[in-house]
Design an enzyme around this catalytic site. Structure first.
Site, PDB file in Angstrom:
ATOM      1  N   TRP A 226      12.003  -3.423   5.803  1.00 33.12           N
ATOM      2  CA  TRP A 226      11.113  -2.501   6.127  1.00 33.12           C
ATOM      3  C   TRP A 226      11.464  -1.993   7.736  1.00 33.12           C
ATOM      4  O   TRP A 226      11.068  -1.294   8.045  1.00 33.12           O
ATOM      5  CB  TRP A 226       9.417  -3.281   6.294  1.00 33.12           C
ATOM      6  CG  TRP A 226       8.799  -3.405   4.764  1.00 33.12           C
ATOM      7  CD1 TRP A 226       8.867  -4.742   4.509  1.00 33.12           C
ATOM      8  CD2 TRP A 226       8.794  -2.641   4.347  1.00 33.12           C
ATOM      9  NE1 TRP A 226       8.579  -4.662   3.194  1.00 33.12           N
ATOM     10  CE2 TRP A 226       8.130  -3.758   2.970  1.00 33.12           C
ATOM     11  CE3 TRP A 226       8.304  -1.606   4.274  1.00 33.12           C
ATOM     12  CZ2 TRP A 226       7.335  -2.499   2.001  1.00 33.12           C
ATOM     13  CZ3 TRP A 226       8.114  -0.446   2.773  1.00 33.12           C
ATOM     14  CH2 TRP A 226       7.894  -1.044   1.883  1.00 33.12           C
TER      15      TRP A 226
ATOM     16  N   ASP B 278       4.638  -3.013  13.368  1.00 34.22           N
ATOM     17  CA  ASP B 278       4.469  -3.756  11.785  1.00 34.22           C
ATOM     18  C   ASP B 278       3.485  -4.459  11.379  1.00 34.22           C
ATOM     19  O   ASP B 278       4.733  -4.914  11.438  1.00 34.22           O
ATOM     20  CB  ASP B 278       5.320  -2.673  11.402  1.00 34.22           C
ATOM     21  CG  ASP B 278       5.521  -2.606   8.900  1.00 34.22           C
ATOM     22  OD1 ASP B 278       4.199  -2.849   9.399  1.00 34.22           O
ATOM     23  OD2 ASP B 278       6.259  -2.226   8.899  1.00 34.22           O
TER      24      ASP B 278
ATOM     25  N   LYS C 290      -2.059  -6.486   1.680  1.00 35.56           N
ATOM     26  CA  LYS C 290      -1.123  -7.373   1.900  1.00 35.56           C
ATOM     27  C   LYS C 290      -2.202  -8.342   1.898  1.00 35.56           C
ATOM     28  O   LYS C 290      -2.853  -9.271   1.175  1.00 35.56           O
ATOM     29  CB  LYS C 290      -0.120  -7.205   2.363  1.00 35.56           C
ATOM     30  CG  LYS C 290       1.085  -6.555   2.438  1.00 35.56           C
ATOM     31  CD  LYS C 290       1.930  -6.307   1.695  1.00 35.56           C
ATOM     32  CE  LYS C 290       2.405  -5.430   0.757  1.00 35.56           C
ATOM     33  NZ  LYS C 290       3.936  -4.555   1.912  1.00 35.56           N
TER      34      LYS C 290
HETATM   35  C1  PLP Z   1       4.335  -3.364   2.616  1.00 31.46           C
HETATM   36  C2  PLP Z   1       4.641  -3.441   3.439  1.00 31.46           C
HETATM   37  C3  PLP Z   1       5.133  -1.005   3.872  1.00 31.46           C
HETATM   38  C4  PLP Z   1       4.723  -0.447   2.892  1.00 31.46           C
HETATM   39  O1  PLP Z   1       3.661  -0.692   2.895  1.00 31.46           O
HETATM   40  P1  PLP Z   1       2.748   1.037   2.367  1.00 31.46           P
HETATM   41  O2  PLP Z   1       1.075   1.270   2.734  1.00 31.46           O
HETATM   42  O3  PLP Z   1       2.671   0.870   1.189  1.00 31.46           O
HETATM   43  O4  PLP Z   1       2.912   1.910   2.539  1.00 31.46           O
HETATM   44  C5  PLP Z   1       5.202  -1.700   5.634  1.00 31.46           C
HETATM   45  N1  PLP Z   1       5.502  -2.324   6.170  1.00 31.46           N
HETATM   46  C6  PLP Z   1       5.514  -4.222   5.538  1.00 31.46           C
HETATM   47  C7  PLP Z   1       5.799  -4.894   6.457  1.00 31.46           C
HETATM   48  C8  PLP Z   1       5.162  -4.336   4.102  1.00 31.46           C
HETATM   49  O5  PLP Z   1       5.107  -5.339   4.034  1.00 31.46           O
END
Ligand code: PLP
Length: 361
Positions: free
Chosen positions: A103, A172, A196
């Site tokens: 990521w 993030d 998540k």
């Molecule tokens: C799942 C995830 C993403 C992507 O998220 P989307 O909402 O599908 O765009 C980005 N960063 C991390 C750390 C993730 O676990």
């Protein structure tokens, strides 16, 4: 098919059954409006209460101070990868990125077309098995922000200490969102997709230091501008109403449980159950990441070979423990145990791991 399985999916995640039942019961005729929530105007009073309630809960449950605002923006965390540099990087400013895995790398890839982006630390040398210490991160002159990924969902590592970088952090937090208290002083932006830890897919929640909105880029399509989303209270266009409604419920559920402190403690306990199962297995199960950086959300583990892993995955699935397969890019096994994962389910998995080891030693 069993009624409900133990769902260790990395995203979207399992949600509290009590909330799913609540949604079912109030779905067709929402609050006596004679229609469901997803059929009503996003300007309707019944929806506005849901919308404002979810925004307030997001701020209060996460403990965001008054100088932060919150925005609900579609496009998941992925759109934020681009929106952040688009909004924050002007002439002569650059941004550093920690590449801690899949990521972190994704954020770099999507930021690169929108500004002067450099890698401030690269985990490649350590096989993405750990996060950096502050002294390993290289910050160049004129750096506007340092981007970090608090938890690498695929690699299974987490940032235990936030770096002291001398520049604002942008994080993030998609895969450990609202599972831990954070030092807000260090951040300009905290964001994450909600699927998540907080609800169904369909948007990200972005916390932004309000003072920076004076200087964000106006020369963008309106949907891509943070100042627009903030001014319009996330009602610039039709928002993902169902997602916001359910996220509001999950936030209320978190508050009722006792809030972030309780969630954080539960996360550590749940993770410890699985790491203990790994560590006490005499090497039968192994963790590929450095102990100090082990994720509390995504517990990654391996068995001695792929055939045995296949057997483990097939038998666990048959026992109602589903979605334990590691990401296709790394293989192995991964148990994702987000906020709504009950400790009882984690215990079932830990017991299954012991049983499987005994039967296949
Ligand atoms: C799942 C995830 C993403 C992507 O998220 P989307 O909402 O599908 O765009 C980005 N960063 C991390 C750390 C993730 O676990």
């Amino acid at each position: 098919m069993p009624d409900r399985v133990h769902n260790f999916c990395a995203g979207p995640c399992t949600l509290p059954l009590s909330l799913l039942e609540e949604v079912r019961d109030e779905f067709v005729n929402f609050k006596d409006q004679g229609m469901s929530l997803i059929e009503m105007s996003h300007r309707a009073k019944a929806y506005d209460e849901v919308h404002q309630g979810a925004m307030q809960l997001a701020l209060s449950v996460f403990g965001a101070p008054d100088d932060f605002g919150v925005m609900f923006i579609q496009g998941g965390a992925t759109l934020q990868f681009a929106m952040i540099p688009m909004n924050l990087l002007g002439e002569g400013r650059r941004a550093g990125y920690v590449n801690s895995g899949s990521w972190g790398k994704g954020a770099i890839t999507d930021a690169t077309p929108h500004g002067d982006i450099y890698t401030a630390w690269d985990g490649a040398g350590s096989g993405y098995a750990r996060m950096p210490g502050s002294d390993e991160i290289e910050i160049l002159a004129d750096t506007r922000y340092l981007h970090v990924t608090s938890n690498e969902t695929i690699g299974g590592i987490r940032m235990v200490e936030w770096p002291d970088a001398g520049v604002p952090l942008v994080a993030d937090m998609s895969s450990d969102y609202m599972s831990r208290a954070i030092p807000w002083d260090k951040f300009d932006i905290v964001y994450g997709g909600v699927q998540k830890n907080l609800g169904p897919a369909g948007m990200s929640i972005v916390f932004i230091r309000k003072s920076i909105l004076e200087n964000t880029n106006r020369d963008l399509a309106r949907y891509l501008r943070y100042d627009v989303h903030h001014d319009k209270e996330s009602l610039f266009n039709t928002p993902p109403m169902f997602t916001i409604y359910l996220v509001g419920k999950v936030l209320g559920w978190m508050k009722d449980k006792g809030g972030l402190g309780v969630i954080e403690q539960e996360a550590a306990q749940k993770a410890a159950l699985l790491y203990d199962a790994i560590d006490s297995s005499g090497g039968y199960y192994s963790s590929p990441v450095e102990t100090a950086c082990r994720s509390h959300m995504n517990v990654v583990f391996r068995l001695r070979d792929e055939d045995l892993e296949k057997k483990f995955l097939a038998e666990s699935d048959a026992a109602g423990l589903v979605n334990l397969k590691g990401h296709r890019s790394v293989g192995g096994c991964r148990a994702s145990i987000y906020n709504a994962m009950p400790e009882s389910s984690v215990r079932v998995l830990a017991d299954f791991m012991s049983e499987f080891r005994r039967a296949n030693g």
